[in-house]
Design a protein around this motif. Structure first.
Motif, PDB file in Angstrom:
ATOM      1  N   PHE A  63      21.332 -82.437 -55.971  1.00 48.62           N
ATOM      2  CA  PHE A  63      21.405 -81.007 -56.266  1.00 48.62           C
ATOM      3  C   PHE A  63      20.429 -80.218 -55.404  1.00 48.62           C
ATOM      4  O   PHE A  63      19.308 -80.676 -55.130  1.00 48.62           O
ATOM      5  CB  PHE A  63      21.124 -80.766 -57.746  1.00 48.62           C
ATOM      6  CG  PHE A  63      22.350 -80.885 -58.621  1.00 48.62           C
ATOM      7  CD1 PHE A  63      23.330 -81.830 -58.374  1.00 48.62           C
ATOM      8  CD2 PHE A  63      22.515 -80.034 -59.712  1.00 48.62           C
ATOM      9  CE1 PHE A  63      24.453 -81.931 -59.168  1.00 48.62           C
ATOM     10  CE2 PHE A  63      23.635 -80.129 -60.527  1.00 48.62           C
ATOM     11  CZ  PHE A  63      24.607 -81.084 -60.259  1.00 48.62           C
ATOM     12  N   ASN A 122      25.399 -79.108 -52.782  1.00 48.10           N
ATOM     13  CA  ASN A 122      24.683 -80.274 -53.311  1.00 48.10           C
ATOM     14  C   ASN A 122      24.951 -81.541 -52.509  1.00 48.10           C
ATOM     15  O   ASN A 122      24.602 -82.635 -52.956  1.00 48.10           O
ATOM     16  CB  ASN A 122      25.059 -80.501 -54.769  1.00 48.10           C
ATOM     17  CG  ASN A 122      24.652 -79.335 -55.653  1.00 48.10           C
ATOM     18  OD1 ASN A 122      23.648 -78.672 -55.408  1.00 48.10           O
ATOM     19  ND2 ASN A 122      25.429 -79.084 -56.696  1.00 48.10           N
ATOM     20  N   GLY A 159      21.403 -82.495 -68.010  1.00 49.02           N
ATOM     21  CA  GLY A 159      20.096 -82.286 -67.427  1.00 49.02           C
ATOM     22  C   GLY A 159      19.007 -83.014 -68.203  1.00 49.02           C
ATOM     23  O   GLY A 159      19.283 -83.823 -69.085  1.00 49.02           O
ATOM     24  N   CYS A 196      23.724 -86.647 -68.253  1.00 46.36           N
ATOM     25  CA  CYS A 196      24.282 -85.911 -67.115  1.00 46.36           C
ATOM     26  C   CYS A 196      25.759 -86.177 -66.865  1.00 46.36           C
ATOM     27  O   CYS A 196      26.251 -85.893 -65.771  1.00 46.36           O
ATOM     28  CB  CYS A 196      23.479 -86.200 -65.852  1.00 46.36           C
ATOM     29  SG  CYS A 196      23.419 -87.951 -65.395  1.00 46.36           S
ATOM     30  N   CYS A 221      22.052 -84.553 -60.239  1.00 48.22           N
ATOM     31  CA  CYS A 221      21.202 -83.481 -60.751  1.00 48.22           C
ATOM     32  C   CYS A 221      19.757 -83.949 -60.884  1.00 48.22           C
ATOM     33  O   CYS A 221      18.850 -83.128 -61.036  1.00 48.22           O
ATOM     34  CB  CYS A 221      21.709 -82.958 -62.095  1.00 48.22           C
ATOM     35  SG  CYS A 221      21.420 -84.084 -63.493  1.00 48.22           S
TER      36      CYS A 221
END
Length: 552
Positions: free
Chosen positions: A86, A108, A145, A162, A169
């Motif tokens: 990310f 990303n 997250g 996630c 991420c």
């Protein structure tokens, strides 16, 4: 996962799932979606075999820093490849054979240029060093997250979820489900006084010069990226074992120290019976060498391979509620059973494209009904799967858009489970059905698959023509409608469906208190019916998820 009463109302109202939920629907897809979801030559040119993720997590700063080593085999000659991280995380450097490589970013995606051609068939490696502040989930695991929480004593309690959002991420990888590493080492440094749990087996615990503690966990089986995880907190740990189909399976339980007295008896009531039930229906637990772990998490739950995330507050049902509305859903801990069911469907068998996530969720949702059946009998299992239908939205197709990292409808759970239940009725032989479920897990053991492969396997092994059933339930929003009319002792009937010439057999009440197969098509057919059966008493077997409509 979120406030119990509010979340349950919202989830049931929207007909959504109770776990890792498809992200919000988009009207259109963009370049970033394509970079993430499409297998371009820059991603297929290398086949991953091993990762070593080696990071430090700074809880106070909510940051991460470290590296990930990529070990791969070249599938073709190449000088450039893509990995994913990310954009809010900084790539410090990419190192190959002791030299830093040039790289560029687009959204990303990160593109690396090698100084020479990597030849097809060669085995090689490079390491990505990175740092930054990962996305903090607002409502994990729904949005994905890091989760920075604290236990009742104020001690940090940290984890990550996630699925959907993507493992990139928080760590650099080839973020596509089609390529799983064969094994992986996860090394995570945490503050002194806290424990850290990840997938696989603990190899070592090392004191670091800066006072932190480094935990090294080795995963000896293939694993998809979103399953790689960590749990940090003040944990209690105890062990047990289960004598399963492949011998002794180690069971490791990790709860917060403050919850251990409550956790042990609660988990004991479901885990071994569940493993026995699932091995009966699905085959041996797929990860004996890594063991089975159940870990208390600061979110509701996730199917983290060999380290299942648990956050159901030690309640029966889903946060104390029955998702089926039948009473049977309060006879087991939903999160323990559902997330553990994913060890077979989702972790052992993984869809290549996230659009085919029904392969994970439909069978796993049906595992709840099978566990209900194992504990309380076949009729209870049928009641359960029929009961969960009230959560179905019939909003968009279950299969999502391919190549853009997009799931389909949340109906992949409840509607998908009911489709599996229909197929079981059509097979009409529970031992044959069981062998198909076990065969799926054996044939596609530790593999990534497509919808076509799963459909073809079930069709071939069942000996039935199931393609129109799959098409109607997976690729369309409506369910088939059996239209009928009764004139004396004559029943006329036909299907109204999206699929041309839809011809699924179905059981109906041709005589009182009994269900008999009829074979509708899109053309009206006629058969004899008991004269006592009237328009208002004619019924279809409730084990078939269809609608029926009287036609004048």
């Amino acid at each position: 996962m979120r406030n119990a009463s509010l979340s349950l109302f919202i989830l049931l109202f929207l007909g959504l799932s109770i776990k890792a939920q498809p992200l919000h629907q988009k009207a259109a897809f963009n370049r970033a979606d394509t970079l993430r979801g499409t297998l371009t030559p820059l991603r297929t040119c290398y086949d991953l075999s091993y990762y070593h993720l080696d990071v430090s997590i700074d809880i106070d700063q909510k940051s991460i820093s470290g590296s990930n080593e990529f070990v791969f085999t070249a599938t073709q000659d190449f000088k450039r490849l893509q990995f994913d991280l990310f954009s809010n995380l900084k790539v410090e450097k990419v190192v190959y054979q002791n030299q830093e490589l040039p790289f560029t970013r687009e959204f990303n995606a990160v593109f690396v240029n090698f100084p020479k051609t990597i030849r097809k068939g060669s085995k090689d490696r490079f390491t990505v060093f990175y740092s930054g502040h990962p996305i903090v989930a607002k409502n994990a695991p729904w949005d994905g997250g890091f989760i920075f929480s604290k236990d009742k004593s104020g001690t940090p309690w940290v984890s990550v979820a996630c699925q959907g959002l993507g493992a990139s991420c928080w760590w650099p990888n080839k973020d596509h489900q089609s390529d799983e590493v064969d094994s992986m080492l996860v090394s995570i440094r945490v503050p002194k006084g806290l424990k850290e749990i990840s997938n696989g087996r603990l190899r070592s615990v090392q004191k670091q010069a800066d006072g932190t503690i480094k935990y090294n966990w080795f995963i000896s089986n293939p694993i998809n990226n979103y399953n790689v995880t960590f749990y940090i907190g003040n944990y209690a740990h105890w062990t047990d074992e289960y004598q399963g189909e492949n011998g002794k399976l180690t069971l490791d339980y990790w709860s917060l120290s403050q919850d251990s007295a409550q956790a042990k008896p609660h988990w004991d009531q479901d885990v071994k019976p569940m493993l026995q039930c699932f091995e009966h229906w699905f085959g041996p637990y797929p990860f004996y060498s890594d063991g089975y772990k159940l870990v208390e998490a600061p979110h509701l739950g996730m199917e983290h391979q060999s380290a299942v995330a648990y956050g159901n507050q030690f309640k029966m049902g889903y946060l104390g509620k029955d998702l089926s509305g039948t009473g049977w859903g309060l006879k087991f801990d939903f999160i323990t059973v559902h997330e553990s069911g994913h060890e077979w469907f989702g972790n052992n068998i993984t869809s290549k494209d996230i659009a085919d996530m029904w392969i994970h969720e439909s069978f796993t949702n049906y595992s709840e009904a099978l566990f209900t059946e194992c504990k309380n009998g076949k009729a209870a299992g049928e009641d359960y799967v029929i009961g969960i239908r009230h959560n179905i939205a019939n909003d968009i197709p279950i299969i999502g858009a391919y190549g853009v990292n997009k799931e389909g409808s949340g109906d992949m759970y409840y509607k998908g489970a009911n489709m599996v239940h229909i197929i079981r009725q059509l097979i009409g032989d529970d031992e044959k059905f069981r062998n198909i479920l076990r065969g799926l897990n054996k044939t596609f053991y530790h593999k990534t698959v497509t919808t076509a492969e799963v459909e073809n396997y079930i069709t071939e092994k069942s000996g039935l023509k199931l393609q129109k059933v799959f098409d109607q339930y997976l690729r369309h929003t409506s369910i088939p409608e059996l239209e009928y009319k009764i004139n004396g002792n004559q029943l006329s009937y036909r299907w109204k469906a999206d699929i041309k010439d839809f011809d699924m057999p179905v059981k109906v009440s041709l005589t009182p208190n009994n269900y008999t197969y009829i074979y509708p098509t899109s053309i009206w057919k006629t058969t004899e019916i008991d004269p006592s059966i009237k328009d208002e008493t004619f019924k279809a077997d409730p084990n078939f998820y269809i609608t029926i409509k009287f036609s004048k």
